[in-house]
Each structure stands twice: as C-alpha cells, then as structure tokens.
Design a protein around this motif. Sequence first.
Motif, PDB file in Angstrom:
ATOM      1  N   ARG A 337       0.834  -1.209   0.000  1.00 61.21           N
ATOM      2  CA  ARG A 337       0.000   0.000   0.000  1.00 61.21           C
ATOM      3  C   ARG A 337       0.867   1.257   0.000  1.00 61.21           C
ATOM      4  O   ARG A 337       0.640   2.182  -0.790  1.00 61.21           O
ATOM      5  CB  ARG A 337      -0.916  -0.031   1.223  1.00 61.21           C
ATOM      6  CG  ARG A 337      -1.876   1.140   1.348  1.00 61.21           C
ATOM      7  CD  ARG A 337      -2.775   0.943   2.566  1.00 61.21           C
ATOM      8  NE  ARG A 337      -2.035   1.057   3.829  1.00 61.21           N
ATOM      9  CZ  ARG A 337      -2.522   0.673   5.009  1.00 61.21           C
ATOM     10  NH1 ARG A 337      -3.728   0.137   5.096  1.00 61.21           N
ATOM     11  NH2 ARG A 337      -1.800   0.834   6.109  1.00 61.21           N
ATOM     12  N   LEU A 338       1.877   1.268   0.863  1.00 61.58           N
ATOM     13  CA  LEU A 338       2.765   2.432   0.941  1.00 61.58           C
ATOM     14  C   LEU A 338       3.549   2.625  -0.358  1.00 61.58           C
ATOM     15  O   LEU A 338       3.715   3.758  -0.832  1.00 61.58           O
ATOM     16  CB  LEU A 338       3.730   2.259   2.110  1.00 61.58           C
ATOM     17  CG  LEU A 338       3.126   2.272   3.514  1.00 61.58           C
ATOM     18  CD1 LEU A 338       4.175   1.881   4.557  1.00 61.58           C
ATOM     19  CD2 LEU A 338       2.558   3.655   3.840  1.00 61.58           C
ATOM     20  N   ALA A 339       4.028   1.521  -0.931  1.00 61.12           N
ATOM     21  CA  ALA A 339       4.813   1.607  -2.160  1.00 61.12           C
ATOM     22  C   ALA A 339       3.971   2.113  -3.326  1.00 61.12           C
ATOM     23  O   ALA A 339       4.399   2.990  -4.089  1.00 61.12           O
ATOM     24  CB  ALA A 339       5.419   0.252  -2.497  1.00 61.12           C
ATOM     25  N   LEU A 340       2.763   1.569  -3.460  1.00 66.25           N
ATOM     26  CA  LEU A 340       1.908   1.973  -4.571  1.00 66.25           C
ATOM     27  C   LEU A 340       1.478   3.426  -4.457  1.00 66.25           C
ATOM     28  O   LEU A 340       1.292   4.116  -5.465  1.00 66.25           O
ATOM     29  CB  LEU A 340       0.680   1.058  -4.643  1.00 66.25           C
ATOM     30  CG  LEU A 340       0.992  -0.403  -5.040  1.00 66.25           C
ATOM     31  CD1 LEU A 340      -0.254  -1.262  -4.965  1.00 66.25           C
ATOM     32  CD2 LEU A 340       1.605  -0.476  -6.438  1.00 66.25           C
ATOM     33  N   GLU A 341       1.329   3.906  -3.217  1.00 64.14           N
ATOM     34  CA  GLU A 341       1.029   5.334  -3.017  1.00 64.14           C
ATOM     35  C   GLU A 341       2.156   6.185  -3.573  1.00 64.14           C
ATOM     36  O   GLU A 341       1.922   7.226  -4.186  1.00 64.14           O
ATOM     37  CB  GLU A 341       0.808   5.630  -1.533  1.00 64.14           C
ATOM     38  CG  GLU A 341      -0.519   5.150  -0.977  1.00 64.14           C
ATOM     39  CD  GLU A 341      -0.604   5.296   0.531  1.00 64.14           C
ATOM     40  OE1 GLU A 341       0.390   5.809   1.129  1.00 64.14           O
ATOM     41  OE2 GLU A 341      -1.639   4.910   1.103  1.00 64.14           O
ATOM     42  N   LYS A 342       3.389   5.763  -3.351  1.00 61.94           N
ATOM     43  CA  LYS A 342       4.548   6.545  -3.828  1.00 61.94           C
ATOM     44  C   LYS A 342       4.702   6.462  -5.336  1.00 61.94           C
ATOM     45  O   LYS A 342       5.107   7.416  -5.993  1.00 61.94           O
ATOM     46  CB  LYS A 342       5.827   6.065  -3.135  1.00 61.94           C
ATOM     47  CG  LYS A 342       5.859   6.392  -1.649  1.00 61.94           C
ATOM     48  CD  LYS A 342       7.239   6.151  -1.054  1.00 61.94           C
ATOM     49  CE  LYS A 342       7.271   6.588   0.407  1.00 61.94           C
ATOM     50  NZ  LYS A 342       8.637   6.524   0.990  1.00 61.94           N
ATOM     51  N   ILE A 343       4.378   5.283  -5.905  1.00 68.58           N
ATOM     52  CA  ILE A 343       4.458   5.148  -7.365  1.00 68.58           C
ATOM     53  C   ILE A 343       3.353   5.958  -8.023  1.00 68.58           C
ATOM     54  O   ILE A 343       3.517   6.476  -9.130  1.00 68.58           O
ATOM     55  CB  ILE A 343       4.345   3.665  -7.777  1.00 68.58           C
ATOM     56  CG1 ILE A 343       5.553   2.880  -7.246  1.00 68.58           C
ATOM     57  CG2 ILE A 343       4.269   3.510  -9.301  1.00 68.58           C
ATOM     58  CD1 ILE A 343       5.435   1.378  -7.414  1.00 68.58           C
ATOM     59  N   GLY A 344       2.219   6.087  -7.317  1.00 65.44           N
ATOM     60  CA  GLY A 344       1.109   6.864  -7.861  1.00 65.44           C
ATOM     61  C   GLY A 344       0.146   6.035  -8.664  1.00 65.44           C
ATOM     62  O   GLY A 344      -0.477   6.509  -9.613  1.00 65.44           O
TER      63      GLY A 344
END
Length: 345
Positions: A337-344
């Motif tokens: 979840r955190l990673a995908l938020e950063k990738i956008g």
Amino acid sequence: MLEIKHLKVKGFETVAVGKDPAANFHAIIAVHSTRLGPSLGGIRMWPYKNEKEALQDVLRLANAMSKKAAISGLQVGGGKAVIIGNPEKEKTPTVLHLMGALIDSLKGQYIAAKDSGIVPEDLNVVSEKTRHVTGTTGKHGGSGDPSLSTAKGVLKGMQAASQVVFGSQNLNNRVVAIQGVGHVGWNLGNLLVKHGANLIVADLQQERAARAQRAWKAEVVPLSRIHRVPADIFAPCALGGVLNAKTIPQLRASIVAGGANNQFLDEERDPYLLMRRNIVHVPDYVLNAGGLIQLVVREVLHQRRVASWINNIQRTVRQVLTESLRDNLPPLIVANRLALEKIGT
C-alpha cells in the motif's frame, strides 16, 4: 544471431524475450514501471525448466523492484532480467555479450545490475555491449558487489523488528537461522556475529555451510530443516517461495526477516497464514533494498552517502510494522500500500 520478441503482459510496460539458439542464449527482460525513473534491477542466471517458469520469476521480481525503489524513496523504476541456463556451465562471454545487446535494445528503459548467478566481473563483459549497467567492478567505473549493503539493510530491519517484537533492538544472544550463506547471507552472518547473535545455517552447497561453521561457530542443519529450528529470527537468504502452506505451520521463529526476494509462494494467501501464527514478517523488498540503494546513490545520483539511506530502512520497517499492528493487516499488504502510493498507481 539475436532474435528479440516483445510480449504483451498486463501491468508491465515492456517484456522482451531474446534468443540465439546457436549461442544457447535465452533471456527475458521485464520492465514493470518507469513512472519514477528508468527501471533498475539485477540479471539472474538460473537453470529454469522452461520459458514459462522463467517468465513467472522475472515478472514477480520486476514488480517487487518497483515497490522496493518506491518505498525506499529512490527515483528509479522496477525491472529485472533472467538468463535461462546454469551459470556454472553455460555462462560464456558470448552469452553475456548477447545479454548486453538485449539490454541495449531497450534504449535505457532498463538498467542492469547483478543477481543470482551473476558477479561484477560478468557485468564488465555485459557492459562491452551496453552502457546501461550498474555494479561493474571499480576498474570499470562501477561500485562493485552490493551484497554488503544489502546485508546491512537486512540487519537494520532485523533490529527494527526486534524492537517491535522483543522490546529491544539488541541482537546479542538472539538465535538467527540463516537459509543460504551466499553473498548476502555470508555478509549478514558476519554482521550478526559482530552484534553477538548465535547462528544456525543451512546451504545447498555444503562447503559454504562448513565455512560458516568454522567462521562463526554456527550450528549447521540440513536445508530441509532450517525453517523448522527454534530461533528468534528466521532469515531466508536464498531463492523465493520459502514461505508457503507447507512451511508456515512448521516455523518456530518469532520473526521472519531475510534477504531473499519473493519469500511467499502465494502473496495473497500466505501473508495471512503467517500473521495468524503471530509471526512477524518483514517484507523482503523493504528489507533487502540496501543493494539497490548503493547502485542508485553511487552510480545514478553520483553521491557517496549510502549509509544514511540504508539507515532509513530501519525507519521504514518500523512504520510498516506499526501500521500492520494498527490495521491488523500483514506487513506485506501494508508495504504494498505504501509503495503503490509513492508510485502513484
């Protein structure tokens, strides 16, 4: 002659298959995402049974590289390459040159590094056919083997997990079971011994295990038993899929934290199986980002301050585990979840 075929795979920007039957060359490059920058990931050489098995592996690895870069705050995307073959017998200069040509055909969309079966000297050979390579030896302008940086990051993550589980990040007298004492596992063992840990090890190659026994006074057990030994921390540092419906019920550790990629065989089901056993898992791509950090900071950003970036792994692990406990979700789901938020995405 190198033949290149592009596959359409949902969720991936580019998947290129390169073949040269006369040279016994068969490789795949998967580019998952370039939203944050060019994709960067290692070349793995492994005797896969067929192209289907190799494709499954490279897709999982490339996806994980996107998340690893994003959650580490690095401005690169995720990619990976695999060469189908036994690195002990089939890794020739011709094969490495063809790998370089396949990389170069993507015009910088993918930047190579090392992975299982590939060493910095091999990357020197690959770099004769493309400039899109990191991790070559110092004489070739690279930063060399990133395994020590990977191990340092794993150690930081272990300390953060120990703080959460045991109330102290002190690893003195903690029992750590290391599965695989290759490049990362060996460096990790050296670091753990310096911190006073007691080690149990297993490796497919008996001479590696014997070396660890001599160097660390480690207990050696068969590879089939290493995940079952009583330990504070189980550290998978070999290939993926070690956490599955068969092995998870057999685990006797409080924490799983290791350098291996894609530790769960089924990433939708298995993290919940592990959580129900009250075993804390540190997501592998958070933990093993130190090698990627070294390559990006030194060879893409041309900076020297690798240590401060690796120290951030400890903070990220704490964040993931804190949110995992708060939301009653497996740490891997939280990290995704955190990673995908950063990738956008």
